[in-house]
Write a protein that holds these residues in place. Structure first.
Motif, mmCIF file in Angstrom:
data_model
loop_
_atom_site.group_PDB
_atom_site.id
_atom_site.type_symbol
_atom_site.label_atom_id
_atom_site.label_comp_id
_atom_site.label_asym_id
_atom_site.label_seq_id
_atom_site.Cartn_x
_atom_site.Cartn_y
_atom_site.Cartn_z
ATOM 1 N N MET A 241 41.801 33.440 73.191
ATOM 2 C CA MET A 241 40.940 32.940 72.171
ATOM 3 C C MET A 241 39.492 33.219 72.366
ATOM 4 O O MET A 241 39.383 33.159 73.768
ATOM 5 N N THR A 242 38.748 33.737 71.737
ATOM 6 C CA THR A 242 37.584 34.035 71.993
ATOM 7 C C THR A 242 36.692 32.813 72.386
ATOM 8 O O THR A 242 36.813 31.645 71.751
ATOM 9 N N PHE A 243 35.729 32.955 73.201
ATOM 10 C CA PHE A 243 35.060 31.863 73.711
ATOM 11 C C PHE A 243 33.962 31.835 72.682
ATOM 12 O O PHE A 243 32.935 32.764 72.742
ATOM 13 N N ASP A 244 33.603 31.062 71.743
ATOM 14 C CA ASP A 244 32.587 30.726 70.727
ATOM 15 C C ASP A 244 31.964 29.459 70.486
ATOM 16 O O ASP A 244 32.161 28.746 69.687
ATOM 17 N N PRO A 245 31.098 29.158 71.550
ATOM 18 C CA PRO A 245 30.454 27.748 71.705
ATOM 19 C C PRO A 245 29.574 27.555 70.487
ATOM 20 O O PRO A 245 29.352 26.428 70.048
ATOM 21 N N PHE A 246 28.781 28.773 69.789
ATOM 22 C CA PHE A 246 27.942 28.311 68.818
ATOM 23 C C PHE A 246 28.829 28.353 67.323
ATOM 24 O O PHE A 246 28.287 28.187 66.484
ATOM 25 N N GLY A 247 30.188 28.831 67.449
ATOM 26 C CA GLY A 247 30.801 28.612 66.139
ATOM 27 C C GLY A 247 30.598 29.771 65.150
ATOM 28 O O GLY A 247 30.925 29.573 64.002
ATOM 29 N N ASP A 248 30.043 30.872 65.453
ATOM 30 C CA ASP A 248 29.582 31.795 64.478
ATOM 31 C C ASP A 248 29.966 33.313 64.954
ATOM 32 O O ASP A 248 29.212 34.240 64.735
ATOM 33 N N PHE A 249 31.070 33.497 65.705
ATOM 34 C CA PHE A 249 31.509 34.564 66.205
ATOM 35 C C PHE A 249 31.619 35.583 64.936
ATOM 36 O O PHE A 249 31.079 36.846 65.181
ATOM 37 N N ASP A 250 32.511 35.376 63.873
ATOM 38 C CA ASP A 250 32.610 36.245 62.871
ATOM 39 C C ASP A 250 31.375 36.830 62.100
ATOM 40 O O ASP A 250 31.391 37.723 61.747
ATOM 41 N N ALA A 251 30.385 35.874 62.410
ATOM 42 C CA ALA A 251 29.092 36.280 61.659
ATOM 43 C C ALA A 251 28.089 37.072 62.488
ATOM 44 O O ALA A 251 27.360 37.863 62.180
ATOM 45 N N ARG A 252 27.960 36.533 63.788
ATOM 46 C CA ARG A 252 27.138 37.036 64.847
ATOM 47 C C ARG A 252 27.543 37.714 66.101
ATOM 48 O O ARG A 252 26.921 38.072 66.826
ATOM 49 N N GLY A 253 28.755 37.566 65.847
ATOM 50 C CA GLY A 253 29.387 38.562 67.221
ATOM 51 C C GLY A 253 29.604 37.583 68.484
ATOM 52 O O GLY A 253 29.362 36.397 68.193
ATOM 53 N N TYR A 254 30.113 38.087 69.556
ATOM 54 C CA TYR A 254 30.213 37.264 70.729
ATOM 55 C C TYR A 254 28.930 36.783 71.098
ATOM 56 O O TYR A 254 27.917 37.674 71.701
ATOM 57 N N LEU A 255 29.050 35.647 71.336
ATOM 58 C CA LEU A 255 27.727 34.638 71.853
ATOM 59 C C LEU A 255 26.386 35.221 71.421
ATOM 60 O O LEU A 255 25.396 35.294 72.091
ATOM 61 N N ARG A 256 26.339 35.544 69.879
ATOM 62 C CA ARG A 256 25.176 35.958 69.387
ATOM 63 C C ARG A 256 24.418 37.229 70.254
ATOM 64 O O ARG A 256 23.165 37.460 69.903
ATOM 65 N N ASN A 257 25.206 38.066 70.397
ATOM 66 C CA ASN A 257 24.678 39.206 71.177
ATOM 67 C C ASN A 257 23.714 40.077 70.249
ATOM 68 O O ASN A 257 24.042 40.055 69.050
ATOM 69 N N LEU A 258 22.780 40.611 70.761
ATOM 70 C CA LEU A 258 21.812 41.413 69.797
ATOM 71 C C LEU A 258 22.367 42.470 69.197
ATOM 72 O O LEU A 258 21.942 42.907 68.051
ATOM 73 N N ALA A 259 23.605 43.126 69.520
ATOM 74 C CA ALA A 259 24.193 44.200 68.641
ATOM 75 C C ALA A 259 25.213 43.440 67.829
ATOM 76 O O ALA A 259 25.784 44.241 66.846
ATOM 77 N N GLN A 260 25.394 42.081 67.887
ATOM 78 C CA GLN A 260 26.454 41.600 66.895
ATOM 79 C C GLN A 260 27.811 42.188 67.183
ATOM 80 O O GLN A 260 28.668 42.222 66.151
ATOM 81 N N GLU A 261 27.815 42.466 68.402
ATOM 82 C CA GLU A 261 29.388 43.050 68.651
ATOM 83 C C GLU A 261 30.469 42.064 69.095
ATOM 84 O O GLU A 261 30.149 41.049 69.417
ATOM 85 N N THR B 15 15.591 34.913 86.575
ATOM 86 C CA THR B 15 16.563 36.029 87.101
ATOM 87 C C THR B 15 17.649 36.368 85.879
ATOM 88 O O THR B 15 18.041 37.537 85.511
ATOM 89 N N HIS B 16 18.404 35.375 85.313
ATOM 90 C CA HIS B 16 19.452 35.424 84.257
ATOM 91 C C HIS B 16 18.635 36.276 82.910
ATOM 92 O O HIS B 16 19.235 37.078 82.210
ATOM 93 N N LYS B 17 17.514 35.831 82.645
ATOM 94 C CA LYS B 17 16.802 36.191 81.636
ATOM 95 C C LYS B 17 16.526 37.947 81.915
ATOM 96 O O LYS B 17 16.603 38.655 80.721
ATOM 97 N N THR B 18 15.921 38.125 83.027
ATOM 98 C CA THR B 18 15.644 39.559 83.532
ATOM 99 C C THR B 18 16.784 40.535 83.304
ATOM 100 O O THR B 18 16.934 41.621 82.784
ATOM 101 N N LEU B 19 18.176 39.804 83.643
ATOM 102 C CA LEU B 19 19.249 40.720 83.765
ATOM 103 C C LEU B 19 19.919 40.827 82.323
ATOM 104 O O LEU B 19 20.692 42.076 82.155
ATOM 105 N N PHE B 20 19.765 39.943 81.513
ATOM 106 C CA PHE B 20 20.363 40.010 80.304
ATOM 107 C C PHE B 20 19.744 39.751 79.018
ATOM 108 O O PHE B 20 20.405 39.649 78.076
ATOM 109 N N GLU B 21 18.523 39.957 79.072
ATOM 110 C CA GLU B 21 17.517 39.707 77.749
ATOM 111 C C GLU B 21 17.781 40.994 76.910
ATOM 112 O O GLU B 21 17.470 41.020 75.535
ATOM 113 N N ALA B 22 18.209 42.125 77.428
ATOM 114 C CA ALA B 22 18.533 43.096 76.542
ATOM 115 C C ALA B 22 19.759 43.048 75.717
ATOM 116 O O ALA B 22 20.243 43.628 74.680
ATOM 117 N N MET B 23 20.618 41.750 76.109
ATOM 118 C CA MET B 23 21.898 41.546 75.427
ATOM 119 C C MET B 23 22.022 40.291 74.768
ATOM 120 O O MET B 23 22.649 40.337 73.517
#
Length: 239
Positions: free
Chosen positions: A1-21, A60-68
């Motif tokens: 099962m996909t981890f989907d805390p935002f409840g919008d995986f189908d519309a915005r991809g995994y955890l609202r990633n910027l690529a909507q992948e 640190t987290h922001k610097t590592l993952f803000e592109a994602m």
């Protein structure tokens, strides 16, 4: 099962990633690219700090993952305050308790003598805090490696066995402060390395590969989950 805390995986991809992948393999590659791109700046920022703080962990987290992720640098109290997050049967800190857990880890880790004596306990509290919806392991390894270097040693993560390490970490999370992870890490302590980036990149499991992933245990309003949080607190010094 996909981890989907935002409840919008189908519309915005995994955890609202910027690529909507949505494809897990592509998500892993994008995460790793973001991590390796940001790691130099993350270490450079930490090395300027006299003592590490909770704000430094968020940065640190922001610097590592803000592109994602657009929420990079925001903890679960901001992104998912109402849900309980677990992995492999381990319930992570309540969102309201994340900062306390991380600050307790940093209190130990900023003291060089304690860091040398209890690197596993420091890692255990960082892992228990689990501040973010993704990228926790890589973020806390960057922070932990910085604390270790300041204390005059490094953990040879590349020499550790991923399965054995995760088993020791799980036991540490279940029974904190009893030396379980300290004992596991002791044989891998080495003189401090100077190139932390290469040291971290050599660590197993940071190439985007996944074992178990996070899951939503339920609502933080659930009395059973509240009771489990209470039992955790009784074992710990941070809350």
């Amino acid at each position: 099962m996909t981890f989907d805390p935002f409840g919008d995986f189908d519309a915005r991809g995994y955890l609202r990633n910027l690529a909507q992948e949505k494809d897990p393999a592509i998500v892993r590659r994008l995460e790793h690219a973001s991590f390796t791109t940001g790691i130099d700046d993350a270490f450079a920022a930490l090395q300027k700090k006299k003592a590490l703080t909770y704000a430094d962990v968020l940065t640190t987290h922001k610097t590592l993952f803000e592109a994602m992720y657009p929420w990079a640098g925001q903890d679960r109290l901001q992104t998912a305050p109402d849900i309980a997050v677990s992995r492999g049967g381990v319930l992570f800190a309540h969102p309201n308790s994340i900062q306390n857990a991380i600050e307790y880890a940093l209190k130990l880790g900023n003291d060089s003598k304690t860091m040398r004596e209890k690197p596993g306990e420091v890692m255990g509290y960082l892992a228990y805090g689990h501040p973010f919806l993704d990228g926790n392991g890589r973020t806390i390894m960057v922070v932990h490696s910085t604390l270790a270097q300041r204390a005059g040693f490094s953990i040879d993560w590349a020499a550790t066995d991923k399965t054995a390490y995760l088993q020791a970490l799980t036991k540490e999370l279940d029974d904190p402060g009893q030396g379980i992870l300290d004992n596991y890490l002791e044989p891998y302590a080495r003189p401090a390395v100077s190139d932390l980036k290469e040291h971290i990149v050599a660590a197993k499991g940071l190439d985007g590969g996944r074992g178990e992933t996070d899951a939503i245990r339920g609502s933080n309003d659930d009395p059973a989950i509240q009771a489990e949080y209470k039992q955790q607190q009784l074992k710990r010094h941070s809350e």
